[in-house]
Design an enzyme around this catalytic site. Sequence first.
Site: not given
Ligand code: M6R
Length: 612
Positions: A2, A27, A76, A102-103, A484, A488, A491, A507, A607
Amino acid sequence: MCGIIGFVGREQAAPILLDGLARMEYRGYDSAGIAVRSDTLGLQVRKTKGRLQALSDMVHGGVDLEGALGIGHTRWATHGEPNDVNAHPHVSENGSIALVHNGIIENYMELKEQLLRHGVTFASDTDSEVVAQLLEYHYKECGSMLEAVGRCLRRIEGSYALGIICSDYPNALIAARKDSPLILGFGENGNFIASDVTAVIRHTRDVAYMNDGEIAVVTADSIDVFDSELSPLEVEHHQVDWDVSAAEKGGYPHFMFKEIMEQPEAVRKTVSPRIRDGRVVLDDVRLTADYVRDISRIFIIACGSSYHVGMVSKYNWERLLRRPVQVDLASEFRYSDPLVDRRTLVIVISQSGETLDTMAAMREAKRRGARTLAVVNVVGSSIAREADDVLYTWAGPEIAVATTKAYSTQLVLMDLIGLYLADLLGTVSAEEYAAIVAGVQALPEQMQQVTDRVEDVQYFASRYFNHDSIFFIGRNLDYAMGLEGSLKLKEISYIHSEAYASGELKHGTISLIEPGTLVVALGTHAALFDKAMSNVVEVKARGAEVLAVTTGRFREKMSKTADAVVVVPEAHPILQPSLGVVPLQLFAYYVALHRGCDIDKPRNLAKSVTVE
Ligand code: M6R
């Protein structure tokens, strides 16, 4: 997650609020709304499910809403489905108070029941509306808005950033924060509140970060901050030093692509102030040689891509420091009754500095006596302020949900920290120290060589974008890098993908390899190249299509077996993932592009994840 913006000043609020919300779209959100107060019309609230554009169209870019005081929100959904009614702002029953939140209000059910017993009726399913109704209740009781906010906050449990306006208060908005970020912005034509600096940077660089438990009263000409007992506090101003263009696309089709291309510069900015005369200098860190020698154990704690940085660092740090390094997902660490004491150094990594799980894990570590060092990108964020020491990655604002430049700067900063600690411990030779420093200094130029040749990866993405399951395999640092690459890809392209340590294939996972399955084989870790190669042969024998990433010296060997090979420059072994990851980011990007995905705002993702 949010986003909150609030403005009070000498201009129409609504266009400013809409612009601020647009800058926080990255975000992630599912509905949006604004509330503006005017002398003639009182509180005017407009909100809707869906994209911000729908809200903007509804109010003709804001011109329809008269008034120089207002709040805005992108939601959100957590409590209550995403719909028009559950969208913020929420208005109290008699229509006098509007707020954005927010929260999560953890005791909202209990409070709601109490208010229901007093005859209050609710419009939405949200926890946030409870705060609006509770405020009205206390306002009627005491007649002062500030006092009502104080009473209300003493009753609510959970996390909040709040922006509140009241029809009886034509000139002020009230803000409050606990465990959810909120900044104050000091502008020329008025003042702001926002959950993110990007929302106000067009108007001001002069900001203050609210601390937990603080309440602010914001008018066009002043901002006064109070503690929870309503005693006034000093406000500490900070100047935001990045430019507004850093948070704009600047001609690139997507923020993600822009941020991939910015990596050489971001890495340069992160490392160059920290290397002087061939030595790693971490001015902001207060770890003494005695303390470091006394450390019995190191934890690295993070989520998502930041956790993957930790995975790379585990291999590198154990090699450099000869100390046990444990990498934990923050969400697991916090409930694992971890073996942490005052001889434990806990490194937390976070781009946003607001990830709730990471924050909670850090607090748990501190509670158990550990020293904490945070690697964070967003200046002034909660994790940065609560850690014992903080080192910033100078990546600048990262807007795309899928992290790229933040990942790369975290990685290289972790390499520098590892080298710094190894030097204090005396576990790295002078020759290796010098070689790593030189390697770090060469990285931006080498990364540039990769980003200068995006066409290679673009071509392979066009060849492979229609696979529906993709495996990443590698050993050691290549395995950590594959985690990673796989994240990537999944997502932003929504393709099922998994990363495996190559040696683990036999395995179980190898049963999933059938003719045509795409395997991205990572063979950049020179020490284990031959082993990695034998796994490539293994999957080829089962009919896999293999796209490999390796360095120049292994190109020929790899080309004999793999169907396609991407070559990256060779770096010092511990730095190799910094180069190998770039084609993986580009591959994910181009695959998602071919599949017509919403690259910068992938479905269901935010985000910064500020809920558990
Ligand atoms: O802001 P942060 O680095 O703590 O966020 C951690 C994860 O939420 C963040 O890396 C997320 O996995 C990304 N979408 C990856 O691209």
